[in-house]
Design a protein around this motif. Structure first.
Motif, PDB file in Angstrom:
ATOM      1  N   ILE A 226     -51.067 -43.856   7.746  1.00 40.38           N
ATOM      2  CA  ILE A 226     -50.672 -42.521   7.916  1.00 40.38           C
ATOM      3  C   ILE A 226     -51.558 -41.643   8.193  1.00 40.38           C
ATOM      4  CG2 ILE A 226     -48.782 -40.849   7.280  1.00 40.38           C
ATOM      5  CD1 ILE A 226     -47.313 -43.122   5.950  1.00 40.38           C
ATOM      6  N   ALA A 227     -51.473 -40.851   9.238  1.00 40.97           N
ATOM      7  CA  ALA A 227     -52.504 -39.567   9.423  1.00 40.97           C
ATOM      8  C   ALA A 227     -51.723 -38.510   9.371  1.00 40.97           C
ATOM      9  CB  ALA A 227     -53.465 -40.007  10.589  1.00 40.97           C
ATOM     10  N   THR A 228     -52.448 -37.332   8.543  1.00 43.64           N
ATOM     11  CA  THR A 228     -51.763 -36.129   8.400  1.00 43.64           C
ATOM     12  C   THR A 228     -52.868 -35.148   8.679  1.00 43.64           C
ATOM     13  OG1 THR A 228     -52.463 -35.498   6.182  1.00 43.64           O
ATOM     14  CG2 THR A 228     -50.442 -36.943   6.230  1.00 43.64           C
ATOM     15  N   ASP A 229     -52.309 -33.783   9.269  1.00 45.01           N
ATOM     16  CA  ASP A 229     -53.201 -32.607   9.073  1.00 45.01           C
ATOM     17  C   ASP A 229     -53.583 -32.375   7.816  1.00 45.01           C
ATOM     18  OD1 ASP A 229     -51.370 -30.948   8.494  1.00 45.01           O
ATOM     19  OD2 ASP A 229     -50.831 -30.368  10.377  1.00 45.01           O
ATOM     20  N   GLU A 230     -54.535 -31.161   7.585  1.00 43.70           N
ATOM     21  CA  GLU A 230     -54.900 -30.534   6.643  1.00 43.70           C
ATOM     22  C   GLU A 230     -54.117 -30.002   5.756  1.00 43.70           C
ATOM     23  OE1 GLU A 230     -55.811 -29.729   9.503  1.00 43.70           O
ATOM     24  OE2 GLU A 230     -56.669 -27.399   9.299  1.00 43.70           O
ATOM     25  N   HIS A 231     -52.747 -29.691   6.354  1.00 43.24           N
ATOM     26  CA  HIS A 231     -51.696 -29.200   5.719  1.00 43.24           C
ATOM     27  C   HIS A 231     -50.752 -30.126   5.254  1.00 43.24           C
ATOM     28  CE1 HIS A 231     -53.221 -25.455   6.941  1.00 43.24           C
ATOM     29  NE2 HIS A 231     -52.996 -25.792   8.313  1.00 43.24           N
TER      30      HIS A 231
ATOM     31  N   GLY B 147     -62.234 -33.747  -1.008  1.00 39.80           N
ATOM     32  CA  GLY B 147     -63.060 -34.034   0.145  1.00 39.80           C
ATOM     33  C   GLY B 147     -63.928 -35.377   0.097  1.00 39.80           C
ATOM     34  N   ASN B 148     -63.058 -36.127  -0.921  1.00 41.10           N
ATOM     35  CA  ASN B 148     -63.650 -37.670  -1.245  1.00 41.10           C
ATOM     36  C   ASN B 148     -62.675 -38.722  -1.141  1.00 41.10           C
ATOM     37  OD1 ASN B 148     -66.356 -36.810  -1.644  1.00 41.10           O
ATOM     38  ND2 ASN B 148     -65.906 -36.262  -3.741  1.00 41.10           N
ATOM     39  N   PRO B 149     -62.778 -39.787  -0.675  1.00 38.86           N
ATOM     40  CA  PRO B 149     -61.886 -40.931  -0.611  1.00 38.86           C
ATOM     41  C   PRO B 149     -61.411 -41.344  -1.921  1.00 38.86           C
ATOM     42  CG  PRO B 149     -63.810 -41.661   0.347  1.00 38.86           C
ATOM     43  CD  PRO B 149     -64.193 -40.502   0.040  1.00 38.86           C
TER      44      PRO B 149
ATOM     45  N   LEU C 107     -60.198 -36.710   6.673  1.00 40.54           N
ATOM     46  CA  LEU C 107     -60.784 -36.929   8.013  1.00 40.54           C
ATOM     47  C   LEU C 107     -61.466 -35.509   8.567  1.00 40.54           C
ATOM     48  CD1 LEU C 107     -57.609 -38.228   9.624  1.00 40.54           C
ATOM     49  CD2 LEU C 107     -59.655 -39.512   9.061  1.00 40.54           C
ATOM     50  N   SER C 108     -62.436 -35.609   8.916  1.00 39.64           N
ATOM     51  CA  SER C 108     -63.407 -34.448   9.774  1.00 39.64           C
ATOM     52  C   SER C 108     -63.753 -34.680  11.005  1.00 39.64           C
ATOM     53  CB  SER C 108     -64.418 -33.946   8.548  1.00 39.64           C
ATOM     54  OG  SER C 108     -65.289 -35.126   8.356  1.00 39.64           O
ATOM     55  N   VAL C 109     -64.027 -33.698  11.595  1.00 41.86           N
ATOM     56  CA  VAL C 109     -64.676 -33.689  12.962  1.00 41.86           C
ATOM     57  C   VAL C 109     -65.664 -32.716  12.958  1.00 41.86           C
ATOM     58  CG1 VAL C 109     -64.515 -33.229  15.596  1.00 41.86           C
ATOM     59  CG2 VAL C 109     -62.755 -34.460  14.278  1.00 41.86           C
ATOM     60  N   ASN C 110     -67.142 -33.072  13.141  1.00 39.74           N
ATOM     61  CA  ASN C 110     -68.173 -32.187  13.006  1.00 39.74           C
ATOM     62  C   ASN C 110     -68.232 -31.538  11.785  1.00 39.74           C
ATOM     63  OD1 ASN C 110     -68.992 -33.034  15.499  1.00 39.74           O
ATOM     64  ND2 ASN C 110     -68.012 -31.389  16.681  1.00 39.74           N
ATOM     65  N   GLY C 111     -67.882 -32.060  10.684  1.00 38.46           N
ATOM     66  CA  GLY C 111     -67.835 -31.664   9.343  1.00 38.46           C
ATOM     67  C   GLY C 111     -67.059 -30.675   8.875  1.00 38.46           C
ATOM     68  N   ARG C 112     -65.989 -30.509   9.868  1.00 41.72           N
ATOM     69  CA  ARG C 112     -64.871 -29.505   9.542  1.00 41.72           C
ATOM     70  C   ARG C 112     -63.520 -30.556   9.106  1.00 41.72           C
ATOM     71  NH1 ARG C 112     -60.421 -27.248  12.423  1.00 41.72           N
ATOM     72  NH2 ARG C 112     -60.965 -28.547  14.309  1.00 41.72           N
ATOM     73  N   PRO C 113     -63.044 -30.231   8.129  1.00 40.79           N
ATOM     74  CA  PRO C 113     -61.730 -31.195   7.676  1.00 40.79           C
ATOM     75  C   PRO C 113     -60.697 -30.715   8.736  1.00 40.79           C
ATOM     76  CG  PRO C 113     -62.316 -29.257   6.197  1.00 40.79           C
ATOM     77  CD  PRO C 113     -63.265 -29.079   6.933  1.00 40.79           C
TER      78      PRO C 113
END
Ligand code: ADP
Length: 456
Positions: free
Chosen positions: A125-130, A175-177, A199-205
């Motif tokens: 399951i993938a979620t956004d940061e909210h 920010g850690n598994p 999950l992050s893209v270019n260091g942005r969560p």
């Protein structure tokens, strides 16, 4: 771009208007014509030039306008249009080709990733940061019985175990598994191994990924193994203790008294026989589970086999005042292993005699057609104690006994039915049971009629 061209065109027209006004004043002075005539001449000239200029410009920018419309819609410009646009067209064609290549590569990469994750046994399951759900794979849907409209719901609305929600929150916050083993009781007991990673893209969560492995079967097997060892130890402890105390009693003088000596020796022999039976049963189960039992498939006349087993059990039934009857269609045959079939029937009849105090035991053989096949069925019906419904689902488990004391007293280990079930399944069949407390039980062995030589 077209807007810029239009603006530039208007700027040029204004400039031309300014120049023509100056020219009119100059012309009127230089040619000494009236100002009105000069104005008219310059005006006509200017208008003609403007109309021709606007027409030419519009024609020139028409392909550009078409190109803009087509690209805005995401369509491919036609070769004719690109040719018309000259160098710009060649550049656009090249850009289009590269863009298509990038899109195709992106698509096939996405298809590959989707195929991998969709076929994963783990729930993902993938979620956004909210905490809004972005993506769910089929295993996760199955594991948590998720509704169809999961996407864009909040993770907290999905009725997941609380520990999993906490795990995702921790991963997002730290920010850690994060990982944990979770025990869940809805609707049945389940053991889950969960892993949540940010999950992050270019260091942005951008969210979190939750991966859940169902360990229930593994844990169950582990439990069965532990229970098995505990049960075997328990079953052996009692006879060994009895043997030891009998031997000690003999050594401490019991052997001097012939009657006591005979009695104790008989007891030792009985216990040894019981232990031998237990070991035989355990070995049989081990052979079946390891698939090491040899089968000798042949065409068997079921009524013959049933009659032989019934004959063996008749004395035991009669000793308890029970009637033992056989009602078998005489011509029914199955392709099976006769020794296996005899063993199943013996275990079922042994129980029927053990757990029946009055009435009759009937063995009925008939042919039955059901939605899942064509069967020869053998019912072993008794008028005994019956089995309470809450025990029925478990009686085929190893060492499971409804009434431990009664079973032990009858010389049972709780292995007979599990051996019978294993044998029946190995022969391509199954055993079902119907029972009513105080009225009796019917165990039914189903053997497929359609088994051919090759199946063995
Ligand atoms: P056991 O050696 O104890 O008979 P089984 O595996 O053969 O072990 O049976 C498991 C349990 O199922 C028994 O202990 C008994 O409680 C119940 N059972 C089996 N057959 C019957 C029957 N015909 N009538 C009543 N109870 C039965």
């Amino acid at each position: 771009m077209l807007d810029a061209i239009t603006r530039r065109l208007f700027r040029h027209l204004l400039a031309a208007l300014l120049v023509s006004s100056i020219a009119t004043i100059g012309l009127a002075g230089g040619l000494q014509v009236s100002f009105a005539t000069a104005l008219m001449l310059v005006g006509v000239h200017f208008l003609t030039a403007a109309v021709l200029g606007i027409g030419a410009t519009r024609r020139a920018i028409e392909p550009l306008r078409q190109l803009t419309d087509i690209l805005r819609k995401g369509d491919k410009p036609s070769d004719l249009l690109l040719q018309e646009l000259g160098e710009l067209g060649t550049a656009v064609a090249e850009m289009w080709r590269r863009w298509q290549q990038v899109v195709a590569e992106g698509r096939s990469e996405q298809a590959l990733l989707t195929a991998i994750v969709e076929r994963m046994e783990e729930g993902v399951i993938a979620t956004d940061e909210h905490g809004n759900v972005l993506w769910v794979n089929p295993s996760a849907r199955r594991l948590f019985s998720l509704p169809a409209d999961t996407l864009q719901r909040r993770l907290t609305e999905l009725h997941l175990p609380f520990e999993l929600l906490a795990l995702v929150q921790q991963a997002l916050r730290s920010g850690n598994p994060q990982s944990a083993e979770v025990q869940w009781f809805h609707p049945d007991e389940r053991f889950l191994d969960a892993y949540a990673t940010p999950l992050s893209v270019n260091g942005r969560p951008i969210g979190a990924l939750l991966v859940v492995r169902d360990l229930t079967n593994l844990k169950r097997l582990e439990r069965v193994r532990k229970d098995f060892v505990a049960n075997v130890s328990h079953e052996l402890r009692t006879p060994i203790a009895t043997l030891r105390s009998l031997a000690e009693a003999l050594l401490m003088g019991g052997k001097e008294d012939q009657a006591v000596c005979d009695q104790f020796l008989q007891a030792i022999a009985d216990e040894a026989e019981r232990m031998g039976k237990l070991l035989e049963n355990l070995l049989e189960l081990a052979r079946l589970e390891a698939g090491r039992r040899e089968w000798h498939w042949q065409s068997v006349l079921v009524s013959d086999c049933v009659a032989q087993v019934a004959e063996r059990f008749k004395p035991f039934a009669e000793r308890k005042g029970l009637k033992l009857v056989v009602r078998a269609e005489p011509t029914l045959r199955v392709r099976t292993d006769p020794e296996g079939l005899t063993q199943i029937l013996s275990n079922l009849l042994d129980n029927a005699v053990k757990y029946t105090e009055q009435g009759e035991i009937a063995i009925v053989v008939e042919r039955m057609e059901t939605a899942d096949g064509d069967w020869v069925v053998i019912h072993v019906c008794d008028t005994g104690v019956g089995i309470p419904p809450e025990h029925l689902p478990r009686i085929f488990e190893r060492f499971y006994r409804v009434d431990r004391a009664r079973s032990r007293q009858q010389g049972g280990f709780g292995l007979g039915l599990s051996i019978a079930k294993h044998l029946a399944e190995s022969l391509g069949g199954k055993i079902t049971v119907q029972s009513e407390v105080g009225k009796g039980s019917t165990f039914t062995l189903w053997l497929p009629t359609g088994l051919q030589e090759g199946n063995g």
